[in-house]
Design a protein around this motif. Structure first.
Motif, mmCIF file in Angstrom:
data_model
loop_
_atom_site.group_PDB
_atom_site.id
_atom_site.type_symbol
_atom_site.label_atom_id
_atom_site.label_comp_id
_atom_site.label_asym_id
_atom_site.label_seq_id
_atom_site.Cartn_x
_atom_site.Cartn_y
_atom_site.Cartn_z
ATOM 1 N N THR A 499 36.156 36.927 28.829
ATOM 2 C CA THR A 499 36.248 36.866 29.982
ATOM 3 C C THR A 499 36.332 39.183 30.502
ATOM 4 O O THR A 499 36.310 39.704 29.350
ATOM 5 N N GLU A 500 35.980 39.076 31.843
ATOM 6 C CA GLU A 500 36.161 40.557 32.147
ATOM 7 C C GLU A 500 37.297 41.652 31.837
ATOM 8 O O GLU A 500 37.963 42.989 31.142
ATOM 9 N N ARG A 501 38.186 40.697 31.175
ATOM 10 C CA ARG A 501 40.294 40.545 30.817
ATOM 11 C C ARG A 501 40.059 41.040 29.747
ATOM 12 O O ARG A 501 40.587 42.225 29.265
ATOM 13 N N TYR A 533 36.624 42.853 37.285
ATOM 14 C CA TYR A 533 36.242 43.693 37.582
ATOM 15 C C TYR A 533 34.317 43.956 38.082
ATOM 16 O O TYR A 533 34.465 45.158 38.993
ATOM 17 N N SER A 534 33.698 43.179 37.171
ATOM 18 C CA SER A 534 32.423 43.165 37.656
ATOM 19 C C SER A 534 31.586 44.949 37.382
ATOM 20 O O SER A 534 31.049 45.251 37.805
ATOM 21 N N TYR A 538 30.633 47.268 31.774
ATOM 22 C CA TYR A 538 30.183 46.543 30.594
ATOM 23 C C TYR A 538 28.895 45.808 29.858
ATOM 24 O O TYR A 538 29.088 45.537 28.842
ATOM 25 N N LEU A 539 28.320 45.857 30.960
ATOM 26 C CA LEU A 539 27.119 44.913 30.608
ATOM 27 C C LEU A 539 26.188 46.101 29.558
ATOM 28 O O LEU A 539 25.684 45.398 28.456
ATOM 29 N N THR A 540 26.445 47.327 29.610
ATOM 30 C CA THR A 540 25.852 48.219 28.199
ATOM 31 C C THR A 540 26.293 48.718 27.584
ATOM 32 O O THR A 540 26.335 48.579 26.489
ATOM 33 N N GLN A 541 27.553 48.510 28.391
ATOM 34 C CA GLN A 541 28.716 49.124 26.146
ATOM 35 C C GLN A 541 28.416 48.372 25.464
ATOM 36 O O GLN A 541 29.046 48.440 24.512
ATOM 37 N N PHE A 542 28.970 46.201 26.228
ATOM 38 C CA PHE A 542 29.150 45.593 24.700
ATOM 39 C C PHE A 542 28.005 45.445 24.433
ATOM 40 O O PHE A 542 28.136 43.873 23.051
ATOM 41 N N HIS A 543 26.757 45.283 24.918
ATOM 42 C CA HIS A 543 25.299 44.950 24.811
ATOM 43 C C HIS A 543 25.306 42.746 24.364
ATOM 44 O O HIS A 543 25.824 42.608 23.225
ATOM 45 N N LEU A 544 25.231 42.310 25.007
ATOM 46 C CA LEU A 544 25.661 40.976 25.424
ATOM 47 C C LEU A 544 24.882 40.395 25.654
ATOM 48 O O LEU A 544 23.986 40.554 26.550
ATOM 49 N N ASN A 545 24.287 39.144 25.406
ATOM 50 C CA ASN A 545 23.370 37.908 24.870
ATOM 51 C C ASN A 545 23.368 37.742 26.616
ATOM 52 O O ASN A 545 22.049 37.002 27.140
#
Length: 637
Positions: A499-501, A533-534, A538-545
């Motif tokens: 989760t974002e948290r 927090y949307s 986060y989407l670029t910092q953590f390189h999610l799939n």
């Protein structure tokens, strides 16, 4: 013989020269009379001999008394304590040299004749008389012990212990008093007092002193019709500071935080370290009806002050604070109740995302009691085989093929019966048991996936939820790797949902752990996107799939243009970032059709399948294989 004795006394004891001279005269007189005795001088001899005899006897009596007095004086002077004798009126009759030195006099003789009121500040003659009358009371145990502060001649004060006993001389009652210098003992007592009341790390009150001060404030508030606010403050992520930089850095953080807190308070407010990374602030003497607002205002100031970061070991450490507020008399009338309720409110603030403040209300108490019951029942629940996993299908939005499976934890307690996850997961996180539970879920899910791999589900990815506690565990990546190896799974067959948290709990540490997991080949999914927090960073910092769109947006896409546009924007953004999109909470064919048209990759929800046991999921997968894709993804069973 008398002449010789007088001569020796005259020559040796200078204090008794007169007595020696008298004895010499008497002896010489007797010798002369004996040598020249005549009858006519008999009367003169008798008178002279009698006078000299009386003088010598008086001298001997004086010498004996003086010797006794000197021995008595030497005895009391040899005492290590001060010593004096006072009469009924309070005047000093006898004192030793030690007493004189204690009180700042040059000799004991200077004390003789002084009144005790001259030695004790704030002592009146009536008080001195009352002290003496204690020796006349029946059944009194001696010595009578008291402590006092003596006023010295140089203006200083000396703490002493007075040991009083009665002394009768020539039928008159006197008071014999020993004075014991207790300066060192008082220093030790003060140190013990400090140790018992002052926290050794921060220098502010500890829990014991807090209880006493809070009780005093509540009593005063009750008498004056005023209110008090109690703030329970917990430093977020403090354990990680200790683990990463050591306890010395943790202690420095506590000292700095305490000083910041103290700088925000009024002089009459109370600050105490309650234990660990917990502080309590008491705001006393507030007007009626203002305690809650004053508590909130102070809590907001505290949260803002803690956000500024801390310089520790040449690093800037971020450590926010969560604050719970309880008010007298609305939330309790005693210190224990107020502290407990403020603690409960603080945990509610943590659940809200940390760096928050909450005011206590009665429903929190019921929830806290429920949490205690659940916490007790959780202990030993794994060993008792009370947990099991169910699996919810995630299908391809276009073909309807089963592509992913989310493992969901369920608990049937022997004590409480079925307990939903939203009740026991927060309790497990607060108690730290979430690490043990998470390890069990990981192992069971991978084992089940290994069993499915032998059948028709060899190309399915299993997804499990991971908490911040697990990511903070130094052995987590190794645990994942071993679970994959033991069950002969390819890394891409496992996806971890965060989760974002979780991402914001400790961004630096999370990023490092996720980097290791990506290197291992495990997929990373961001769950419930849109409700936290949307933050796009986060989407670029953590390189999610994978990005999972929260059900709160999906449920209204058929009837709300705003929700429809928002989901469409999220999907478009996910495509631009190369992310796989999963829509949660899909419950109707219309929602499935709209999501497929928007370009969502996967669907999850009751329209597809409820969470089901492993055997049912196999039947579901077989049915999906035999079914042809329905138009617009309408393939619900």
């Amino acid at each position: 013989m008398m002449f010789w004795a007088g001569l020796r006394l005259f020559a040796v004891e200078h204090r008794y020269r007169i007595l020696g001279l008298t004895l010499m005269l008497r002896g010489g007189f007797n010798l002369i009379i004996a040598a020249t005795f005549q009858t006519e001088v008999y009367v003169a001899w008798f008178i002279g001999s009698g006078c000299l005899k009386v003088l010598s006897m008086l001298g001997l009596v004086y010498a004996v008394q003086d010797e006794i007095q000197q021995r008595y004086a030497r005895t009391i002077d040899s005492l290590s304590h001060g010593f004096l004798i006072r009469d009924r009126r309070g005047y000093v009759h006898v004192a030793n040299e030690r007493c004189a030195r204690l009180l700042g006099f040059n000799t004991a003789q200077e004390l003789i004749g002084l009144h005790v009121c001259d030695l004790l500040p704030h002592l009146t003659r009536d008080m001195a008389d009352q002290y003496f009358r204690r020796f006349e009371a029946e059944g009194v145990q001696y010595p009578i012990a008291d402590t006092a502060v003596m006023r010295l001649r140089n203006g200083n004060s000396l703490p002493v212990e007075l040991l009083g006993s009665p002394y009768i001389e020539r039928g008159r009652l006197y008071c014999l008093v020993q004075l014991l210098d207790i300066s060192e003992r008082k220093k030790k007592d003060d140190l013990l007092y400090q140790a018992a009341r002052i926290d050794s790390i921060t220098g502010f009150f500890n829990r014991y002193a807090l209880t006493a001060r809070l009780t005093q404030a509540l009593e005063q508030a009750a008498a004056d019709g005023r209110e008090c606010a109690v703030l329970f403050i917990d430093l977020d992520k403090f354990k990680r500071v200790n683990d990463s930089f050591g306890h010395a850095a943790g202690d420095e953080l506590l000292r700095t935080a305490a000083n910041r807190l103290h700088g925000l308070l009024r002089p009459q407010d109370v600050l105490a370290r309650f234990g660990g990374d917990e502080f309590i602030v008491v705001i006393p003497d507030l007007p009626p009806g203002s305690a809650a607002q004053m508590g909130v205002d102070c809590a907001v100031a505290i949260i803002n002050a803690m956000r500024k970061g801390f310089e520790l070991s040449y690093h800037t450490i971020s450590a926010s604070a969560s604050v719970g507020i309880a008010c007298y008399p609305n939330h309790g009338s005693d210190s224990e109740t107020l502290i407990r309720n403020a603690d409960i409110a603080m945990y509610e603030a943590k659940k809200a995302g940390r760096a928050e403040q909450r005011v206590f209300y009665d429903a929190m108490n019921a929830a806290a009691k429920d949490g205690l019951v659940i916490d007790g029942a959780l202990r030993g629940a794994i060993e008792a085989n009370e947990f099991h996993l169910v699996y919810q299908a995630i299908t391809n939005a276009h073909t309807g093929k089963l592509t992913k499976v989310e493992a969901l934890l369920r608990w049937h307690s022997s004590l409480l019966g079925p307990v939903p996850p939203d009740r026991f997961i927060p309790v497990a996180e607060d108690s730290g048991m979430i690490i043990e539970l998470g390890t069990w879920v990981l192992e069971q899910a991978c084992r089940q996936m290994g069993a499915w791999k032998q059948g028709t589900l060899d190309d399915v990815t299993i997804s499990i939820n991971v908490s911040a506690w697990q990511l903070a565990d130094p052995g987590f990546v190794k645990l994942v790797s071993q679970a994959l190896i033991r069950n002969d799974l390819a890394p891409h067959q496992l996806e971890l949902e965060l989760t974002e948290r979780v991402l914001i709990e400790d961004a630096a540490n999370v990023q490092a752990v996720l980097g290791q997991l990506r290197a291992l080949g495990v997929g990373i999914s961001l769950d419930d996107f849109g409700t936290g927090y949307s933050s796009l960073s986060y989407l670029t910092q953590f390189h999610l799939n994978t990005l999972k769109i929260d059900r709160a947006f999906v449920m209204d896409i058929e009837h709300s243009e705003r929700s429809n546009n928002l989901v469409h924007a999220i999907i478009a953004m996910g495509h631009s970032l190369g992310l796989q999109l999963v829509a949660e909470g899909v419950e109707t064919a219309g929602q499935a059709a709209i999501l497929e048209k928007m370009g969502c990759h996967y669907l999850q929800g009751y329209h597809i399948s409820r969470p089901i046991p492993p055997a049912e999921l196999l039947r579901f997968a077989d049915q999906r294989i035999s079914m042809a894709p329905a138009p617009h993804g309408d393939f619900a069973i």
